[in-house]
Design an enzyme around this catalytic site. Sequence first.
Site, PDB file in Angstrom:
ATOM      1  CE  LYS A 113      -0.184  10.412  -0.832  1.00 17.11           C
ATOM      2  NZ  LYS A 113      -0.637   9.071  -0.384  1.00 17.11           N
TER       3      LYS A 113
HETATM    4  N1  GLU Z   1      -2.944   8.534   2.594  1.00 17.64           N
HETATM    5  C1  GLU Z   1      -3.413   7.184   2.635  1.00 17.64           C
HETATM    6  C2  GLU Z   1      -2.680   6.334   1.614  1.00 17.64           C
HETATM    7  O1  GLU Z   1      -1.597   6.662   1.196  1.00 17.64           O
HETATM    8  C3  GLU Z   1      -4.915   7.106   2.508  1.00 17.64           C
HETATM    9  C4  GLU Z   1      -5.484   7.642   1.236  1.00 17.64           C
HETATM   10  C5  GLU Z   1      -7.002   7.708   1.225  1.00 17.64           C
HETATM   11  O2  GLU Z   1      -7.620   7.278   2.155  1.00 17.64           O
HETATM   12  O3  GLU Z   1      -7.523   8.228   0.242  1.00 17.64           O
HETATM   13  O4  GLU Z   1      -3.111   5.271   1.268  1.00 17.64           O
END
Ligand code: GLU
Length: 423
Positions: A113
């Site tokens: 993240k």
């Molecule tokens: N931000 C989204 C999540 O929390 C998608 C993450 C992604 O597609 O890598 O799952």
Amino acid sequence: MRNSNSRSEVTPNPYEMAVAQFNSVSDRLGLDEGMRRLLSMPKREITANFPVRMDDGSTQVFTGYRVQHNLARGPAKGGIRYHPTVTLDDMRALAMLMTWKTAVADIPYGGAKGGVIVDPKALTDRELENLTRRYATEISILIGLEGDIPAPDMGTDDRIMAWIMDTVSMHRGYSVPGVVTGKPISVGGTAGRMEATGRGLLYIVQEATAYRGLSGDGLTVAIQGFGNVGAVAARLLHRASYKVVAVTDVSGGVYNNRGLNPDALLQHKRPAGQLLGAPFGDSLTNEELLALPVDILIPAAVGGQIIARNASTIRAKIIVEGANGPTSPEADAILEDNGIFVVPDILANAGGVIVSYFEWVQDLQSFFWEEDEVNERLHRVITRAFRDVVHMAERDRCSLRQSALLLGIRRVVEAIGVRGIYP
Ligand code: GLU
């Protein structure tokens, strides 16, 4: 929304919450001390303080992060968040959740993240682009097609992903579309990615209601959050004959027991900037929304919203977690005691990362699919994950959160085990 802008003492620390969740199943899995320590910490993290030239000629310094939790099952995967409340502990928690999420969906990724402490709405387009390109450069030592693939999250979108893709491509000297997902279709994005998290929620609601014996048109839904996740889920659920009776954003929202039309709400929200005051029913606060006697409650805003203080007010039959980390461990215990069926974030909102995976696969092959194919494959992957998690919950007599964690963590531990420890 009470806790959206500052972390008050009633909002739990997200990283402690994620570690507490991990610990709650590590005994059951019989993990040794070394494995517990390994998995309760991120593998790598970057904190970058970097300057951005503002439109008035001044220089402002921003702080951004990229945290990789685990890469045993494949490249790190996870979104980038632009929000004033971003902290390093948020990133650590959310990266850990991504590791479990990709493992539950059984897609070949680890978890990561990233985020920048910023209110993107307070910047001009040019400032936002400058900030994004500089942040992308700062984290470029971690991100890459085979190592760590960002995507949109709160406060970021396809335009920002295009700038990241372009920045990395400029450094490499050729286009690297697969370095991020959630891009515009014109530069290697996939059909269906914009709607993917909301569509995944629809499929999960359909599975969960059928499993709990709730059927028929007009099952009632309340949705907290009206961004890319909440608004899309509202539209798709409405189209699938669910009755969306309440929605809120950060300002509050609107309730109507005869049902709301999400398209009309979007039309109101675009110029007005907020849902509160939408002339389609009674005004309500976020706390009131959580307490509505609905069939399905979908928290799809910031995390830390369902906490010990308000968990006992919840009267929904099913909670489907569109947000990441919306429920604290104490609140979770209260919901379980009250017989509320909770579909946890790492399963419920996995539609986004599942379609991100499809986007990355298409980029690698330079061969693109029709939207029907994307949606059909999403349906297959997310319903299989739901059934795997339910099956394990029945067998082990535990909540879906516990069984999703058990399933995800077990898959990660297995990958670490077969790879062995280097050197
Ligand atoms: N931000 C989204 C999540 O929390 C998608 C993450 C992604 O597609 O890598 O799952």
